[in-house]
Enzyme design. Structure first.
Site, PDB file in Angstrom:
ATOM      1  N   GLU A   1      -0.791  -9.172  -1.327  1.00  0.00           N
ATOM      2  CA  GLU A   1      -2.189  -9.366  -1.168  1.00  0.00           C
ATOM      3  C   GLU A   1      -2.901  -9.552  -2.342  1.00  0.00           C
ATOM      4  OE1 GLU A   1      -2.523  -6.353   2.151  1.00  0.00           O
ATOM      5  OE2 GLU A   1      -3.539  -8.048   3.450  1.00  0.00           O
TER       6      GLU A   1
ATOM      7  N   GLU B   1       3.817  -5.704   6.917  1.00  0.00           N
ATOM      8  CA  GLU B   1       3.353  -4.860   7.610  1.00  0.00           C
ATOM      9  C   GLU B   1       3.796  -4.489   9.317  1.00  0.00           C
ATOM     10  OE1 GLU B   1       2.191  -6.815   5.489  1.00  0.00           O
ATOM     11  OE2 GLU B   1       0.244  -5.952   4.295  1.00  0.00           O
TER      12      GLU B   1
ATOM     13  N   ALA C   1       0.942  -1.123  -0.293  1.00  0.00           N
ATOM     14  CA  ALA C   1      -0.103   0.276  -0.061  1.00  0.00           C
ATOM     15  C   ALA C   1       0.857   1.409  -0.016  1.00  0.00           C
ATOM     16  CB  ALA C   1      -0.903   0.007   1.256  1.00  0.00           C
TER      17      ALA C   1
ATOM     18  N   GLY D   1       0.598  -4.907   0.689  1.00  0.00           N
ATOM     19  CA  GLY D   1      -0.732  -5.219  -0.475  1.00  0.00           C
ATOM     20  C   GLY D   1      -0.188  -5.736  -1.789  1.00  0.00           C
TER      21      GLY D   1
HETATM   22  N1  3HC Z   1       4.633   3.603   0.006  1.00  0.00           N
HETATM   23  C1  3HC Z   1       5.186   4.652   0.113  1.00  0.00           C
HETATM   24  N2  3HC Z   1       6.526   4.944  -0.306  1.00  0.00           N
HETATM   25  C2  3HC Z   1       7.381   3.990  -0.488  1.00  0.00           C
HETATM   26  C3  3HC Z   1       6.852   2.642  -0.156  1.00  0.00           C
HETATM   27  C4  3HC Z   1       5.390   2.535   0.280  1.00  0.00           C
HETATM   28  N3  3HC Z   1       4.736   1.105   0.641  1.00  0.00           N
HETATM   29  N4  3HC Z   1       7.656   1.739  -0.191  1.00  0.00           N
HETATM   30  C5  3HC Z   1       8.955   2.321  -0.315  1.00  0.00           C
HETATM   31  N5  3HC Z   1       8.382   3.785  -0.709  1.00  0.00           N
HETATM   32  C6  3HC Z   1       9.457   4.829  -1.118  1.00  0.00           C
HETATM   33  C7  3HC Z   1      10.458   5.101  -0.148  1.00  0.00           C
HETATM   34  O1  3HC Z   1       9.981   6.023   0.939  1.00  0.00           O
HETATM   35  C8  3HC Z   1      11.549   5.806  -0.972  1.00  0.00           C
HETATM   36  O2  3HC Z   1      11.268   7.015  -1.071  1.00  0.00           O
HETATM   37  P1  3HC Z   1      12.275   8.217  -1.308  1.00  0.00           P
HETATM   38  O3  3HC Z   1      13.165   7.868  -2.436  1.00  0.00           O
HETATM   39  O4  3HC Z   1      11.408   9.557  -1.462  1.00  0.00           O
HETATM   40  O5  3HC Z   1      13.283   8.307  -0.062  1.00  0.00           O
HETATM   41  C9  3HC Z   1      11.441   4.793  -2.200  1.00  0.00           C
HETATM   42  O6  3HC Z   1      10.217   4.545  -2.067  1.00  0.00           O
HETATM   43  C10 3HC Z   1      12.412   3.785  -2.627  1.00  0.00           C
HETATM   44  O7  3HC Z   1      12.532   2.872  -1.134  1.00  0.00           O
HETATM   45  P2  3HC Z   1      13.617   2.422  -0.599  1.00  0.00           P
HETATM   46  O8  3HC Z   1      14.829   3.540  -0.340  1.00  0.00           O
HETATM   47  O9  3HC Z   1      13.290   1.578   0.608  1.00  0.00           O
HETATM   48  O10 3HC Z   1      14.263   1.432  -1.598  1.00  0.00           O
HETATM   49  P3  3HC Z   1      14.793   0.000  -1.672  1.00  0.00           P
HETATM   50  O11 3HC Z   1      15.100  -0.358  -3.052  1.00  0.00           O
HETATM   51  O12 3HC Z   1      16.091  -0.199  -0.654  1.00  0.00           O
HETATM   52  O13 3HC Z   1      13.777  -0.779  -1.080  1.00  0.00           O
HETATM   53  C11 3HC Z   1      11.452  -1.887  -0.781  1.00  0.00           C
HETATM   54  C12 3HC Z   1      12.666  -1.182  -1.766  1.00  0.00           C
HETATM   55  C13 3HC Z   1      11.948  -3.448  -0.095  1.00  0.00           C
HETATM   56  C14 3HC Z   1      10.219  -1.984  -1.604  1.00  0.00           C
HETATM   57  C15 3HC Z   1      11.387  -0.888   0.231  1.00  0.00           C
HETATM   58  O14 3HC Z   1      11.150   0.152   0.188  1.00  0.00           O
HETATM   59  C16 3HC Z   1      10.313  -1.558   1.445  1.00  0.00           C
HETATM   60  O15 3HC Z   1      10.472  -2.443   2.138  1.00  0.00           O
HETATM   61  N6  3HC Z   1       9.118  -0.687   1.229  1.00  0.00           N
HETATM   62  C17 3HC Z   1       7.971  -1.036   2.056  1.00  0.00           C
HETATM   63  C18 3HC Z   1       7.479  -2.327   1.932  1.00  0.00           C
HETATM   64  C19 3HC Z   1       6.151  -2.408   2.977  1.00  0.00           C
HETATM   65  O16 3HC Z   1       6.247  -2.027   4.138  1.00  0.00           O
HETATM   66  N7  3HC Z   1       4.830  -2.717   2.314  1.00  0.00           N
HETATM   67  C20 3HC Z   1       3.610  -2.853   3.369  1.00  0.00           C
HETATM   68  C21 3HC Z   1       3.079  -1.687   3.143  1.00  0.00           C
HETATM   69  S1  3HC Z   1       1.592  -1.409   4.294  1.00  0.00           S
HETATM   70  C22 3HC Z   1       0.567  -2.417   3.432  1.00  0.00           C
HETATM   71  O17 3HC Z   1       0.867  -3.008   2.281  1.00  0.00           O
HETATM   72  C23 3HC Z   1      -0.734  -2.534   3.961  1.00  0.00           C
HETATM   73  C24 3HC Z   1      -1.674  -3.455   3.111  1.00  0.00           C
HETATM   74  O18 3HC Z   1      -1.707  -4.772   4.285  1.00  0.00           O
HETATM   75  C25 3HC Z   1      -3.166  -2.989   3.047  1.00  0.00           C
END
Ligand code: 3HC
Length: 694
Positions: A108, A128, A66, A105
């Site tokens: 999912e 998450e 998400a 997400g």
């Molecule tokens: N939402 C918004 N922005 C995000 C994001 C997300 N889910 N994931 C990454 N970004 C942004 C980062 O803030 C960063 O922004 P910036 O360049 O402005 O600083 C950019 O994307 C690149 O991210 P990373 O520097 O972390 O890049 P990497 O290549 O090192 O890692 C990744 C990539 C493994 C995808 C890592 O970004 C990550 O772990 N992201 C989060 C994944 C996550 O937590 N997903 C679950 C979200 S909650 C959800 O899905 C709820 C659902 O169940 C309803």
């Protein structure tokens, strides 16, 4: 190709409808993506020329989750549930084509598809929990239906993704793609049609839940197994409850339960702090006055001066990143010993199954040593990691200046000395920087980078990039005594000493800080690090600290001697309070003419934490740290501040700066000017602002 939205397009390619998502950098599921996927599925279902659908992503990864930036804002339609519902109920088979990371997400969404094909390097997971929430779009209900309850519990409560090979083994994906992911996924989709395979709706599956129905005790057993690791965290418990709902309730009811448990977390302080921290950590890697396009120095070799514990730990980071290291020592014996310790450390990791023998061999093959400083003349970066002595360090940097190639980065791992002064010992102070690793340097994630007045932007940008390469989380700070981390730590140490002089015992202070969420309190920490370290520093400076000195005079240097502020019976690492220490403490109070009093847990906490926040405010005012969130990153990664409290500055914002300010004023009156609120704190309180808004 038809653009459904700015981020999603649809195209019929032969008999397969291809829905392509392109929302850089990580294809997060922002509203435009959700609208687009739903629209794409609808377009494919309405397109008579196609019989199946593939969802694929452009760029570096499949959907990484998400859009975290949308959290806390009013929801926009369609919800992810609706999107996944549209996929799952599609009358034509839908295949997810996964590369990079399908997270949260993203996974999912893939679980809503009838089949999943993944690139061999892909990873899938539900992280998450790391944001203080749980998978809120059916992940807790669908994952156990695919991989079974034990594995789903493990994946959801740890947040750790699994690789494609493992995902195939457990049935989470259906095929590993060849070199061309999209072509493989399209061929797979065609096969589903040709073989008339069923449109598998995971929500209808039930077979994998039986094991947990037959053994409901598994949930409590699992709870116990993760209790220590997840102490004080709220999200893991809700994750377990949600998975349990998948077993106890029909799918639609399970989804409702998941929603309730999700919302409980989403609005809680822990998740707000953890989400804040997600961005704080990424922001810390950016230095406000260093442009993104600053040219970088290519770092392909390192010289590390000092093969002691610190030097060895630092070397291991480079070796594991594939960067050759040359260690420098003053004697062959010291060098051999240092290299042998690295080998032993790696061998221990191999024997625990956490590293392959092959990986260890690769690391050792790029490690070399010398007792001749001249031998590191060609390296791209030098890190000096010797004992803290300004004169010796200046002499070394003077020599490095003459020996090293132009443009090489000259770094020091000092945690106490003035790096501006070290830089001035060279004719190229712009190449000099502090790289403050935390012990054990191969384990601790934080890299406190210290810029001097003259460090060049290129050197700073290169060291930030290097940190990422060697698996560290960097934060850039300026030169001052203790830099950011230890300067704040000192304020806490002073207060913990004062508290035991006034009436508390070491175990009281430690218990309060442990319960707050720190891995251990200051006295247990001192026992771990060695009480003799501070004692020698005090002796050198000619200062005293009655309780700490008395403890050291008895040879109680901490865990390594079996006793310190606590007893460590029979080599145990568990601290046991010791009446001898209580006697020392009582005597010290008496000698100082202090009448001991009852000190509440609340006072212990505030006395320890609020001066840290106040010091953080001073650090910001002085420009030593660029942002409050950088201070938080340092404290979470360097000192184990609980991430669910965001860091000291975020914690202050969460409890209200006015509360901190008023308590400091009260303490200033009672205990003296060491509690005087920092002008920045005072100003923010007057303006009704938080640190984040400063
Ligand atoms: N939402 C918004 N922005 C995000 C994001 C997300 N889910 N994931 C990454 N970004 C942004 C980062 O803030 C960063 O922004 P910036 O360049 O402005 O600083 C950019 O994307 C690149 O991210 P990373 O520097 O972390 O890049 P990497 O290549 O090192 O890692 C990744 C990539 C493994 C995808 C890592 O970004 C990550 O772990 N992201 C989060 C994944 C996550 O937590 N997903 C679950 C979200 S909650 C959800 O899905 C709820 C659902 O169940 C309803």
């Amino acid at each position: 190709m038809t653009a459904i939205t700015e981020f999603v397009s649809y195209q019929a390619e032969g008999s397969v409808g291809v829905v392509t998502i392109n929302n850089p950098p990580v294809n997060a599921l922002s509203v435009g993506v959700r609208v687009g996927i739903k629209g794409g599925i609808e377009a494919a279902n309405a397109d008579a020329s196609v019989t199946s659908v593939v969802i694929v992503c452009a760029g570096r990864t499949f959907i990484a989750g998400a859009d975290i930036k949308e959290f806390g804002k009013p929801p926009q339609s369609p919800s992810l549930h609706e999107v996944i519902g549209a996929i799952e109920t599609s009358s034509k088979p839908v295949v997810a084509a996964i590369h990079g990371t399908a997270l949260g997400g993203g996974l999912e969404t893939a679980l809503g598809c009838h089949y999943r094909v993944a690139d061999k390097g892909a990873k899938v997971g539900l992280p998450e929990v790391k944001l203080g929430i749980l998978p809120g779009a059916g992940g807790t209900q669908r994952l156990p239906r695919v991989v079974g309850v034990p594995m789903a519990l493990q994946m959801i409560t740890s947040g750790t993704p699994i690789g494609a090979k493992k995902a195939l083994e457990v049935g989470l994906i259906d095929e590993i793609a060849g070199d061309d992911l999209k072509a493989s996924a399209m061929a797979f989709a065609q096969k589903v049609v040709d073989e008339n395979r069923p449109l598998v709706k995971i929500s209808d599956r039930d077979d994998k839940l039986q094991e947990a129905r037959d053994n409901p005790a598994m949930f409590d057993e699992f709870r116990k197994s993760i209790a220590r690791k997840t102490r004080n965290f709220e999200a893991p418990e809700n994750c377990i409850k949600a998975v349990q709902a998948s077993v106890d309730l029909p799918f639609p009811e399970g989804i409702k339960r998941e929603r309730e448990l999700f919302m409980e977390l989403m609005t809680g302080e822990q998740s707000i702090s953890q989400r804040y921290f997600f961005f704080a950590e990424r922001q810390a890697a950016k230095i406000p006055d260093v442009p993104k396009n600053t040219p970088l120095i290519d770092i392909n070799s390192a010289g590390i001066i000092g093969a002691g514990t610190m030097g060895g730990g630092i070397a291991m980071n480079f070796l594991q990143a594939g960067i050759p290291v040359k260690m420098v020592e003053t004697s062959q014996e010291g060098l051999d010993k240092g290299i042998e310790i690295i080998r032993t450390n790696y061998a221990a990791t191999v024997s625990k199954g956490r590293m392959s023998q092959d990986a260890m061999d690769k690391c050792m093959s790029i490690l070399s040593g010398t007792i001749n400083l001249e031998d590191i003349k060609d390296v791209d970066i030098v890190i000096e990691a010797i004992f803290e002595n300004m004169e010796v360090k200046k002499e070394i940097f003077g020599k490095l200046d003459k020996i090293c190639k132009p443009g090489a980065i000259l770094a020091t791992n000092t945690s106490t000395l003035d790096i501006d002064e070290i830089g001035e010992a060279t004719s190229r102070p712009e190449s000099v920087i502090g790289l403050h690793f935390f012990s054990p340097a191969n384990v601790m994630k934080l890299l406190e980078e210290v810029r001097t007045k003259k460090t060049s932007k290129t050197v700073m940008a290169s060291c930030m990039a290097l940190a990422k390469r060697i698996g560290k989380i960097p934060a850039m700070v300026g030169v001052c005594e203790g830099f950011v981390g230890n300067r704040i730590l000192h304020r806490r140490s002073e207060q913990s000493t004062n508290l035991i002089m006034e009436g508390a015992l070491p175990q009281d202070v430690d218990r309060v800080l442990f319960d707050f969420g720190l891995p251990m309190g200051p006295f247990a920490m001192s026992d771990l690090a060695g009480n003799d370290v501070g004692w020698r520093i005090r002796q050198g400076k000619g200062t005293t600290s009655p309780i700490a000195d008395a403890i050291c005079e008895l040879g109680r240097f901490g865990q390594k001697t079996g006793s310190g502020y606590y007893l460590y019976k029979d080599g145990s690492r568990t601290p046991t309070p010791d009446p001898i220490v209580e006697d020392i403490v009582l005597k010290a109070s008496k000698d100082a003419g202090i009448e001991r009093r009852e000190i509440s847990d609340d006072e212990i906490l505030k006395r320890c934490i609020y001066p840290m926040i106040n010091e953080g405010a001073k650090i910001l005012e002085e420009g030593i740290a660029s942002r409050p969130s950088d201070i938080d990153v340092i404290w979470v990664y360097g000192y184990g501040w609980p991430i669910y409290r965001g860091g000291p500055m975020r914690y202050a914002d969460s409890i209200g700066l006015e509360n901190v300010y008023n308590t400091l004023l009260e303490y200033q009156e009672k205990f003296g000017d060491e509690f005087k609120p920092a002008p920045l704190l005072e100003r923010l309180v007057k303006e009704g602002k938080t640190f984040a808004e400063a």
